[in-house]
Design an enzyme around this catalytic site. Structure first.
Site, PDB file in Angstrom:
ATOM      1  N   PRO A  51     -56.807 -14.761  50.282  1.00 30.08           N
ATOM      2  CA  PRO A  51     -55.597 -15.374  50.858  1.00 30.08           C
ATOM      3  C   PRO A  51     -55.806 -16.831  51.224  1.00 30.08           C
ATOM      4  O   PRO A  51     -56.800 -17.171  51.860  1.00 30.08           O
ATOM      5  CB  PRO A  51     -55.362 -14.525  52.116  1.00 30.08           C
ATOM      6  CG  PRO A  51     -56.710 -13.991  52.484  1.00 30.08           C
ATOM      7  CD  PRO A  51     -57.461 -13.825  51.195  1.00 30.08           C
ATOM      8  N   TRP A 525     -63.403 -15.914  59.180  1.00 31.07           N
ATOM      9  CA  TRP A 525     -64.099 -15.393  58.002  1.00 31.07           C
ATOM     10  C   TRP A 525     -64.348 -13.887  58.133  1.00 31.07           C
ATOM     11  O   TRP A 525     -64.454 -13.190  57.123  1.00 31.07           O
ATOM     12  CB  TRP A 525     -65.409 -16.151  57.779  1.00 31.07           C
ATOM     13  CG  TRP A 525     -65.150 -17.548  57.330  1.00 31.07           C
ATOM     14  CD1 TRP A 525     -65.257 -18.684  58.062  1.00 31.07           C
ATOM     15  CD2 TRP A 525     -64.683 -17.960  56.045  1.00 31.07           C
ATOM     16  NE1 TRP A 525     -64.903 -19.782  57.314  1.00 31.07           N
ATOM     17  CE2 TRP A 525     -64.539 -19.365  56.072  1.00 31.07           C
ATOM     18  CE3 TRP A 525     -64.366 -17.286  54.866  1.00 31.07           C
ATOM     19  CZ2 TRP A 525     -64.108 -20.102  54.974  1.00 31.07           C
ATOM     20  CZ3 TRP A 525     -63.932 -18.013  53.770  1.00 31.07           C
ATOM     21  CH2 TRP A 525     -63.807 -19.404  53.830  1.00 31.07           C
ATOM     22  N   GLN A 561     -67.046 -20.610  48.202  1.00 35.21           N
ATOM     23  CA  GLN A 561     -66.841 -19.273  48.766  1.00 35.21           C
ATOM     24  C   GLN A 561     -68.063 -18.376  48.621  1.00 35.21           C
ATOM     25  O   GLN A 561     -68.076 -17.259  49.130  1.00 35.21           O
ATOM     26  CB  GLN A 561     -65.610 -18.613  48.125  1.00 35.21           C
ATOM     27  CG  GLN A 561     -64.320 -19.344  48.372  1.00 35.21           C
ATOM     28  CD  GLN A 561     -63.938 -19.434  49.841  1.00 35.21           C
ATOM     29  OE1 GLN A 561     -64.586 -18.853  50.707  1.00 35.21           O
ATOM     30  NE2 GLN A 561     -62.890 -20.180  50.145  1.00 35.21           N
ATOM     31  N   LYS A 601     -56.247 -29.727  51.365  1.00 33.04           N
ATOM     32  CA  LYS A 601     -54.971 -29.994  52.011  1.00 33.04           C
ATOM     33  C   LYS A 601     -55.171 -30.846  53.261  1.00 33.04           C
ATOM     34  O   LYS A 601     -54.347 -31.682  53.588  1.00 33.04           O
ATOM     35  CB  LYS A 601     -54.277 -28.669  52.364  1.00 33.04           C
ATOM     36  CG  LYS A 601     -53.879 -27.835  51.159  1.00 33.04           C
ATOM     37  CD  LYS A 601     -52.909 -26.734  51.528  1.00 33.04           C
ATOM     38  CE  LYS A 601     -53.532 -25.608  52.316  1.00 33.04           C
ATOM     39  NZ  LYS A 601     -54.488 -24.802  51.572  1.00 33.04           N
TER      40      LYS A 601
END
Length: 764
Positions: A51, A525, A561, A601
């Protein structure tokens, strides 16, 4: 030609305009839903969607993984597998809190407390409830099929309940404890920051200029003798209570006839002012061990003089910079803390949570922000005759990934997950994962697991899933794992698990003692690592559904990741299920934006992808990104030149399609499926079969790069060799020429549909 043509070939359209027509057709006819319904649920292909945070617009890095998350499920669907795809939103944590603080004009945690935690939570809730629609345009227009209407969110009550269930399982296995360690700490956000959120690759390191001062520690029992240490953090010197020497370094004692200094022999080259001093003794690090020295400054705690203010041995001092001796402040550095723990040193805490010196400190700079005190401390040491050299140094330094504040290493109490106890299990379950490219799993992920410290899973913040630990005054702990359990132990109805509501729930022990919840919330996380359970509200619902798709068949994210989502998924799955969370993991590289920095972002360092999609078409972006070396795990910068090349290939494909429809309409051609023995026709037929075989074989291995790279040479062969050399036959209405081109385009469209769904649908 038979069949409906969704592209209008009678007018000149851009690729984007053609895609808009197909997109409307898909939506009006519910094609995604029909593609799900056509395959039996028993033939499940499971897929976890990492997500994204709900903040801002997506960048090309988001779209890169989103496209891959569309290609593989489309392909598996075409192979007859049932591939449910539900969107998810990460809505908790610092990214959201920082946005809300900015909107409300809040500067720090004290401002939040003054406003009221309840009001702040309501503002966060409002923010995340209005920030989803912007994403829908991008997700739709890149051609991704995913259910966004029924998206799971990490702030949903059911999701949160599954997360606290997961926490309880881990706690009950004896893997959660409260401990003090040194962590990266943000003084503005007043919380621990995960190390893997602050890396060179993520662009969170910046060059900063710091003081570099060399300080003299006066040794006890040795007349006018000082050990020298250099530091770039003068502000930590009030917390000093040790010095480290390396047993492998050669040290020297030098004198000017009055004072004696001790430093590494190899460090003298950096101290021109000391090179005229006479060398009187050569020492080994072991010769220095145990020597006591006088405190630099008045301590703010009562020291243990049997242990504090001594020289200890460590393997971390070097001669590459400084003096070969290291000043130790156990509260402010990993090596410092570890050496302090090994030797039972006291841990002087000198700063409050905002990074200011404690008001009751015995120094003139009490109450000042830590960096502001550097000149005061330097001057105090100069006045005491302990400042040997004052310099400046420019070095790369970590900054908070959300508010860009310089971070410090600071000792904190935290709730931790004991990674050391399960390290062998983590390595064992990793061997069951197919990593693409393989070296990420065989090297980097293994290295991450082998070197990972115990996981700090608590944050001293607000907008997140609260840690479900209640404590009595005498230290008894209760950890409920469900809403029902909380209600039973409290006698109160639970409708929201967020702060401050959950903080007001008081639990009762069996003997009637009151237990109050600890204030921390979970690291986001941990929330995202519990996503497989949370999205299905497991184990409270959907038990069969969850277990039928666990471990999941496929996930993809960028290389960062490996230390983030992949890692948290792996830890939680290994503990809860004794299995990996995923079978196949594709790792992409990092896509750089402006100034070569990772697209983010929070940095805002990329042009709006909407402009690119409207100019070149989304399929151009799909083709460019999936064939890019970034899908081999290598880093790359976004290149408009390479994007144009992909655009040209797609134009050649559509021109080939138009060539067929033009002559088919002219000669009123209807395909019958007959084959020709003409050598050119046979060649293009074999060439098509070769393309289909190579494309499928690559996708079967989750190799998105080599499957995508098959497209360009095939399209060029079709246009340059088959169509160009058959022009006369097309013009004369040769049915074999038209029949062959029709068959080739249909077969190509079917094969390439996962990558180029708009073109494939139009051609088909």
């Amino acid at each position: 030609m038979s069949g409906e043509n969704h592209f209008d070939n009678s007018k000149k359209q851009t690729l984007f305009e053609k895609e808009e027509e197909i997109l409307r057709f898909w939506k009006e006819n519910k094609i995604f839903e029909k593609s799900l319904a056509k395959n039996p649920k028993s033939k499940l292909f499971s897929f976890y969607d990492g997500p994204p945070f709900i903040t801002g617009k997506p960048h090309y890095g988001n779209l890169l993984s989103s496209i891959a998350k569309d290609v593989v499920p489309r392909y598996q669907t075409m192979k007859g597998r049932y591939v449910p795809r539900v969107w998810g939103w990460d809505v908790h944590g610092l990214p959201i809190e920082n946005k809300v603080e900015k909107e409300l004009g809040l500067k720090n945690k004290k401002d939040i407390e003054a406003l009221g935690v309840g009001k702040f939570i309501e503002e966060a809730r409002k923010y995340v409830n209005v920030n989803t629609e912007e994403w829908r345009w991008y997700v739709d227009h890149i051609g991704r099929w995913v259910d966004m209407d029924n998206a799971y969110r990490t702030d949903q009550l059911k999701y949160m309940e599954s997360v606290i269930w997961a926490f309880k399982q881990i706690y009950d296995k004896g893997l959660i404890y409260k401990g003090r360690k040194v962590f990266l700490y943000c003084t503005r956000c007043a919380t621990v920051v995960s190390k893997f959120e602050t890396t060179m690759e993520a662009g969170n390191y910046k060059d900063v200029e710091d003081p570099a001062i060399t300080v003299a520690f006066r040794l006890k029992g040795e007349e006018n003798t000082y050990a020298l240490a250099m530091t770039t953090t003068p502000w930590t010197l009030p917390a000093n209570n040790g010095v480290a020497a390396n047993p492998k370094i050669e040290y020297v004692k030098i004198t000017d006839g009055d004072k004696n200094y001790i430093l590494a022999k190899a460090a003298l080259v950096r101290y021109k002012e000391l090179q005229s001093w006479k060398e009187v003794e050569t020492l080994n690090g072991k010769d220095l061990a145990g020597k006591s020295y006088e405190p630099l400054l008045t301590p703010n705690i009562t020291p243990d003089l049997s242990k504090d203010y001594k020289i200890y041995l460590g393997d971390f001092p070097t001669t590459e910079e400084g003096t070969g001796l290291v000043h130790i402040a156990p509260a402010f550095g990993e090596d410092d803390f570890n050496l302090g723990q090994e030797n039972n040193l006291t841990v002087p805490m000198i700063l409050d949570e905002d990074g200011k010196y404690l008001e009751n400190s015995p120094w003139p700079w009490a109450g000042k922000f830590y960096k502001s005190a550097d000149p005061d401390i330097t001057e105090a040491l100069r006045e005491k005759g302990l400042l040997v050299k004052e310099d400046k140094i420019t070095h790369s330094y970590p900054h908070c990934y959300r508010c860009a504040t310089p971070l410090i290493y600071m000792s904190q109490e935290s709730w931790l997950c004991d990674i050391e106890k399960i390290r062998k299990d983590l390595l064992k379950t990793n061997r069951k994962i197919n990593w693409i490219p393989a070296h990420f799993g065989e090297k980097r992920f293994i290295y991450n697991v082998e070197t990972a410290p115990d996981w700090s899973i608590s944050r001293t913040r607000y907008w997140g899933i609260p840690i479900p630990i209640w404590q009595t005054e005498d230290g008894e702990i209760i950890v409920p794992g469900s809403i029902e359990e909380i209600e039973k132990l409290s006698g109160q109805k639970v409708t929201d698990l967020h702060r401050p509501y959950i903080d007001e729930i008081v639990l009762k022990t069996a003997d009637g003692k009151e237990a109050h919840r600890v204030k921390e919330v979970l690291d986001v996380w941990f929330e995202s690592g519990a996503m497989p359970y949370g999205q299905d509200h497991y184990p409270f619902e959907n038990k069969e559904k969850f277990e039928g798709g666990f471990p999941t068949d496929f996930i993809i994210e960028h290389v960062g990741q490996l230390r983030g989502w992949f890692y948290s998924l792996h830890v939680i799955a290994t503990i809860l299920k004794g299995k990996p969370a995923f079978k196949n993991a594709v790792v992409s590289g990092t896509l750089a934006g402006t100034a070569g920095r990772k697209m983010s972002k929070s940095f805002g360092n990329f042009p709006d992808p909407k402009v690119t999609i409207e100019k070149y078409g989304a399929e151009t972006l799909r083709f460019y990104l999936m064939a890019n070396k970034i899908m081999l795990g290598e880093d790359a910068s976004f290149s408009e030149e390479e994007l144009k090349e992909a655009y040209n290939v797609l134009n050649i494909l559509h021109n080939s399609h138009k060539y067929l429809t033009t002559y088919a309409d002219l000669h009123k051609f209807t395909p019958t499926g007959t084959e020709s023995n003409n050598a050119l026709y046979r060649w293009i037929t074999v060439r098509t079969e070769l393309f289909v075989r190579n494309y499928r074989e690559s996708l079967d291995k989750f190799d998105l790069v080599n499957s995508s790279r098959e497209v360009r040479p095939f399209v060029e062969d079709l246009s340059t060799w088959y169509i160009r050399r058959s022009r006369d036959r097309f013009a004369s209405g040769d049915k074999n020429a038209l029949e062959t081109l029709h068959a080739v385009l249909i077969k190509f469209a079917k094969a390439v549909a996962p990558l180029l769904p708009f073109s494939a649908d139009a051609i088909y």
